[in-house]
Write an enzyme that holds these catalytic residues in place. Structure first.
Site, PDB file in Angstrom:
ATOM      1  N   LYS A  77       0.837  -1.215   0.000  1.00  0.00           N
ATOM      2  CA  LYS A  77       0.000   0.000   0.000  1.00  0.00           C
ATOM      3  C   LYS A  77       0.869   1.261   0.000  1.00  0.00           C
ATOM      4  CE  LYS A  77      -2.340  -1.315   3.672  1.00  0.00           C
ATOM      5  NZ  LYS A  77      -1.782  -2.678   3.806  1.00  0.00           N
ATOM      6  N   THR A  78       1.907   1.285   0.834  1.00  0.00           N
ATOM      7  CA  THR A  78       2.799   2.448   0.868  1.00  0.00           C
ATOM      8  C   THR A  78       3.531   2.601  -0.457  1.00  0.00           C
ATOM      9  OG1 THR A  78       3.076   2.249   3.267  1.00  0.00           O
ATOM     10  CG2 THR A  78       4.727   3.531   2.073  1.00  0.00           C
ATOM     11  N   ASP A 122      -1.280   6.851   6.332  1.00  0.00           N
ATOM     12  CA  ASP A 122      -1.271   5.426   6.636  1.00  0.00           C
ATOM     13  C   ASP A 122      -2.159   5.163   7.849  1.00  0.00           C
ATOM     14  OD1 ASP A 122      -0.572   2.797   6.334  1.00  0.00           O
ATOM     15  OD2 ASP A 122       1.365   2.969   7.331  1.00  0.00           O
ATOM     16  N   THR A 171      -5.571  -1.179   7.144  1.00  0.00           N
ATOM     17  CA  THR A 171      -5.589  -2.634   7.295  1.00  0.00           C
ATOM     18  C   THR A 171      -6.944  -3.101   7.821  1.00  0.00           C
ATOM     19  OG1 THR A 171      -4.630  -2.385   9.517  1.00  0.00           O
ATOM     20  CG2 THR A 171      -3.106  -2.799   7.688  1.00  0.00           C
ATOM     21  N   ARG A 230       6.546  -8.210   1.823  1.00  0.00           N
ATOM     22  CA  ARG A 230       7.458  -7.742   2.878  1.00  0.00           C
ATOM     23  C   ARG A 230       8.138  -8.918   3.570  1.00  0.00           C
ATOM     24  NH1 ARG A 230       4.522  -3.973   6.448  1.00  0.00           N
ATOM     25  NH2 ARG A 230       5.406  -2.303   5.171  1.00  0.00           N
TER      26      ARG A 230
END
Length: 353
Positions: A77-78, A122, A171, A230
């Site tokens: 997302k980032t 975020d 999230t 990640r």
């Protein structure tokens, strides 16, 4: 493009297979992030939709609609927020929901935006209510009302702000209020990655980090990465450490298996904490049902860690089921621990099927 980073995020869980960012990982994650939409691996539906939104906005010469990116941590997302700014050749401003405790915090940030800037928030579902209510007006009319004074003498002064694009990441999309969710023109739902996509992620990261990883080794890392880029990148770095010290720097499938055994990552991508949760559920509570708080006490962890770090993957792997009475171990969990499930124990659908 200039990035402004905020450093007051909550400390993340530091287990090897946590999808949350670890302290000290920012620099290496920045190195591995794709810069353009064409470089972004996975999420084909979101990529296609986002490409249309951005291309249309560029053609019309206006900022695109506000974008909401929803999904579990670690899926990109980032990275997509940074790519949006890069594709628009715009400046990226970065903050987080917990950092916006007061409306004044948000007003100060909004008033410093230039036309066309991209503001990334975020964990936007955790923004304070006063700031959220100010954000409504900013998103719709590109203005904010600043209250001056207190009590009966207080006055509201409208302040125009430059047209901008808000990119929110969450999230927990269900925690967003309806009015905030409705103000986003585009919502992208991020999904867990397939092993084939994670192989591409591992291969790209290995090239950037100058690590020799053969095809079978990349597939082995991808298979144990819980569908999360990640985690795949983190496991790759742990394999690199092992290979440099004990295997002359080359990562074969055998080296990957040996390395991940050292780091307590088993063949299904479960770590020590996952197995401890399953073991407690099976051996101490007969397979359940048992409440998450009781289960957390049994493994010496916080309930939030068990619920947010372990459970999502164990449910996806078909090893744990959530019921109204509590958590229940499935037949797959018993078998993974080398035990025979009691008669009548259900087998849940698994991502490995």
């Amino acid at each position: 493009m200039h990035d402004e980073q905020v450093t007051d995020f909550e400390p993340a869980d530091e287990t090897a297979l946590s999808a949350l960012p670890h302290s000290g990982e920012h620099e290496v994650e920045t190195t591995l992030r794709p810069r353009k939409l064409a470089e972004f691996i996975g999420q084909p539906r979101v990529r296609e939709q986002l490409e249309l939104v951005l291309a249309s906005a560029r053609k019309r010469g206006v900022p695109p609609d506000h974008v909401l990116l929803s999904g579990p941590p670690g899926l990109g997302k980032t990275s997509l927020a940074m790519i949006i700014a890069a594709e628009l050749d715009a400046t990226l401003r970065v903050t987080s929901g917990p950092a916006l405790e007061r409306a004044g915090d948000l007003a100060a940030m909004l008033s410093n935006l230039a036309e066309g800037d991209v503001l990334f928030i975020d964990e936007i579902h955790r923004i304070a209510r006063p700031a959220e209510e100010m954000l409504y007006l900013a998103m719709e009319d590109f203005r904010v009302d600043v209250v001056v004074g207190k009590g009966p003498g207080a006055t509201s002064i409208p302040l125009e702000i430059a047209p901008f694009t808000l990119v929110g990441a969450t999230t927990r999309s269900g925690s967003l209020t309806g009015p905030l969710r409705d103000r986003f023109g585009f919502t992208g739902q991020m999904e867990f990655y397939h092993p084939e996509e994670l192989e591409l992620v591992v291969g790209r990261a290995a090239t950037i980090l100058d690590i020799t990883v053969d095809e079978d080794a990349g597939a082995e890392i991808a298979r144990r990465s819980r569908g999360t880029p990640r985690i795949a990148n983190r496991l790759l770095r742990r394999v690199r450490d092992y290979a440099e010290v004990r295997a002359n720097g080359e990562a074969s499938k055998e080296v990957v298996r040996a390395a991940l055994e050292v780091y307590d990552v088993d063949e299904l991508g479960l770590d020590r904490l996952d197995r401890a949760v399953l073991s407690a559920l099976v051996r101490s509570f007969g397979g359940g049902p048992v409440g998450v708080s009781t289960l957390a006490v049994a493994v010496g962890e916080e309930p939030s860690t068990v619920e947010e770090v372990c459970e999502p993957y164990l449910v996806r792997a078909g090893m744990l089921a959530r019921t109204p009475r509590g958590r229940v171990a499935t037949a797959t969990a018993w078998e993974h621990l080398g035990l025979r499930p009691p008669a009548g124990t259900a087998a849940e659908p698994s991502l490995f099927d």
